[in-house]
Write a protein that holds these residues in place. Structure first.
Motif, PDB file in Angstrom:
ATOM      1  N   HIS A  18      96.555  -5.932  31.053  1.00  0.00           N
ATOM      2  CA  HIS A  18      96.535  -7.330  31.495  1.00  0.00           C
ATOM      3  C   HIS A  18      95.115  -7.916  31.562  1.00  0.00           C
ATOM      4  CE1 HIS A  18      98.908 -10.496  33.867  1.00  0.00           C
ATOM      5  NE2 HIS A  18      97.754 -11.018  33.555  1.00  0.00           N
ATOM      6  N   PRO A  19      94.154  -7.242  32.175  1.00  0.00           N
ATOM      7  CA  PRO A  19      92.801  -7.817  32.175  1.00  0.00           C
ATOM      8  C   PRO A  19      92.215  -7.983  30.764  1.00  0.00           C
ATOM      9  CG  PRO A  19      92.979  -6.163  33.875  1.00  0.00           C
ATOM     10  CD  PRO A  19      94.229  -6.062  33.050  1.00  0.00           C
ATOM     11  N   MET A  20      92.594  -7.078  29.855  1.00  0.00           N
ATOM     12  CA  MET A  20      92.085  -7.179  28.489  1.00  0.00           C
ATOM     13  C   MET A  20      92.610  -8.428  27.778  1.00  0.00           C
ATOM     14  SD  MET A  20      89.903  -4.965  28.045  1.00  0.00           S
ATOM     15  CE  MET A  20      89.411  -4.038  29.478  1.00  0.00           C
ATOM     16  N   ALA A  21      93.725  -8.962  28.234  1.00  0.00           N
ATOM     17  CA  ALA A  21      94.241 -10.210  27.661  1.00  0.00           C
ATOM     18  C   ALA A  21      93.263 -11.360  27.918  1.00  0.00           C
ATOM     19  CB  ALA A  21      95.608 -10.534  28.252  1.00  0.00           C
ATOM     20  N   TRP A  26      87.502 -13.519  24.962  1.00  0.00           N
ATOM     21  CA  TRP A  26      86.113 -13.869  25.268  1.00  0.00           C
ATOM     22  C   TRP A  26      85.163 -13.040  24.415  1.00  0.00           C
ATOM     23  CZ3 TRP A  26      81.559 -11.744  26.849  1.00  0.00           C
ATOM     24  CH2 TRP A  26      80.572 -12.636  27.247  1.00  0.00           C
ATOM     25  N   ILE A  27      85.452 -11.741  24.303  1.00  0.00           N
ATOM     26  CA  ILE A  27      84.612 -10.859  23.489  1.00  0.00           C
ATOM     27  C   ILE A  27      84.698 -11.248  22.009  1.00  0.00           C
ATOM     28  CG2 ILE A  27      84.343  -8.470  22.686  1.00  0.00           C
ATOM     29  CD1 ILE A  27      85.096  -7.614  25.576  1.00  0.00           C
ATOM     30  N   ALA A  28      85.892 -11.617  21.555  1.00  0.00           N
ATOM     31  CA  ALA A  28      86.049 -12.042  20.157  1.00  0.00           C
ATOM     32  C   ALA A  28      85.235 -13.296  19.863  1.00  0.00           C
ATOM     33  CB  ALA A  28      87.526 -12.283  19.850  1.00  0.00           C
ATOM     34  N   GLU A  29      85.154 -14.179  20.837  1.00  0.00           N
ATOM     35  CA  GLU A  29      84.411 -15.431  20.654  1.00  0.00           C
ATOM     36  C   GLU A  29      82.909 -15.251  20.828  1.00  0.00           C
ATOM     37  OE1 GLU A  29      84.077 -19.638  23.025  1.00  0.00           O
ATOM     38  OE2 GLU A  29      86.083 -18.811  22.711  1.00  0.00           O
ATOM     39  N   ASN A  30      82.501 -14.418  21.795  1.00  0.00           N
ATOM     40  CA  ASN A  30      81.084 -14.303  22.152  1.00  0.00           C
ATOM     41  C   ASN A  30      80.433 -12.988  21.741  1.00  0.00           C
ATOM     42  OD1 ASN A  30      80.801 -16.822  23.872  1.00  0.00           O
ATOM     43  ND2 ASN A  30      82.548 -15.820  24.828  1.00  0.00           N
ATOM     44  N   GLY A  31      81.218 -12.057  21.231  1.00  0.00           N
ATOM     45  CA  GLY A  31      80.679 -10.729  20.954  1.00  0.00           C
ATOM     46  C   GLY A  31      80.558  -9.961  22.255  1.00  0.00           C
ATOM     47  N   PHE A  32      80.224  -8.689  22.145  1.00  0.00           N
ATOM     48  CA  PHE A  32      80.096  -7.874  23.360  1.00  0.00           C
ATOM     49  C   PHE A  32      78.702  -8.081  23.931  1.00  0.00           C
ATOM     50  CE2 PHE A  32      79.639  -4.055  25.949  1.00  0.00           C
ATOM     51  CZ  PHE A  32      80.804  -4.145  26.677  1.00  0.00           C
ATOM     52  N   ASP A  33      78.532  -9.228  24.564  1.00  0.00           N
ATOM     53  CA  ASP A  33      77.249  -9.613  25.169  1.00  0.00           C
ATOM     54  C   ASP A  33      77.349  -9.388  26.672  1.00  0.00           C
ATOM     55  OD1 ASP A  33      74.896 -10.738  26.017  1.00  0.00           O
ATOM     56  OD2 ASP A  33      75.196 -12.649  24.985  1.00  0.00           O
ATOM     57  N   LEU A  34      76.920  -8.205  27.108  1.00  0.00           N
ATOM     58  CA  LEU A  34      77.047  -7.836  28.516  1.00  0.00           C
ATOM     59  C   LEU A  34      76.250  -8.765  29.423  1.00  0.00           C
ATOM     60  CD1 LEU A  34      78.442  -5.829  30.348  1.00  0.00           C
ATOM     61  CD2 LEU A  34      76.485  -4.311  30.099  1.00  0.00           C
ATOM     62  N   GLN A  35      75.085  -9.195  28.978  1.00  0.00           N
ATOM     63  CA  GLN A  35      74.271 -10.100  29.797  1.00  0.00           C
ATOM     64  C   GLN A  35      74.986 -11.428  30.023  1.00  0.00           C
ATOM     65  OE1 GLN A  35      70.521 -10.081  27.611  1.00  0.00           O
ATOM     66  NE2 GLN A  35      69.553  -9.078  29.369  1.00  0.00           N
ATOM     67  N   ALA A  36      75.631 -11.950  28.988  1.00  0.00           N
ATOM     68  CA  ALA A  36      76.359 -13.214  29.136  1.00  0.00           C
ATOM     69  C   ALA A  36      77.555 -13.037  30.065  1.00  0.00           C
ATOM     70  CB  ALA A  36      76.820 -13.726  27.772  1.00  0.00           C
TER      71      ALA A  36
END
Length: 105
Positions: A18-21, A26-36
């Motif tokens: 559920h959280p991955m939904a 968000w990751i698909a749109e922004n990439g895996f940007d941990l800082q963002a």
């Protein structure tokens, strides 16, 4: 397997999916940007409060897991630690309870 273990397993699966939904788009749109992502977790006081609530809960869960594993020698239960930090408390806690509820031999 007991009905309680089935409940814990179902909650762990739900807590992983559920959280991955929400995270996946968000990751698909922004990439895996941990800082963002961390910046968004601190966007306002309400979100920051939830962030710290989950961090403190994750730390408490990890302390509990390590303390119990050192006594019970249920090494498989240590899998709940990376699940907690890589997926979330919503997966790590029920996963640990599922693994902990296994009958001791």
């Amino acid at each position: 397997m007991s009905p309680l273990r089935y409940v814990f397993l179902a909650l762990a699966i739900w807590g992983a999916i559920h959280p991955m939904a929400y995270f996946a788009p968000w990751i698909a749109e922004n990439g895996f940007d941990l800082q963002a992502m961390v910046a968004l977790w601190k966007a306002n006081d309400a979100v920051t409060g939830i962030y710290w609530d989950l961090v403190i809960s994750a730390i408490a869960l990890n302390v509990w897991i390590i303390a119990e594993v050192s006594v019970r020698r249920n090494w498989l239960a240590l899998l709940a630690i990376p699940a907690t930090w890589m997926i979330g408390v919503s997966c790590g806690l029920p996963l640990y309870l599922f693994l902990r509820a296994k009958p001791i031999r």
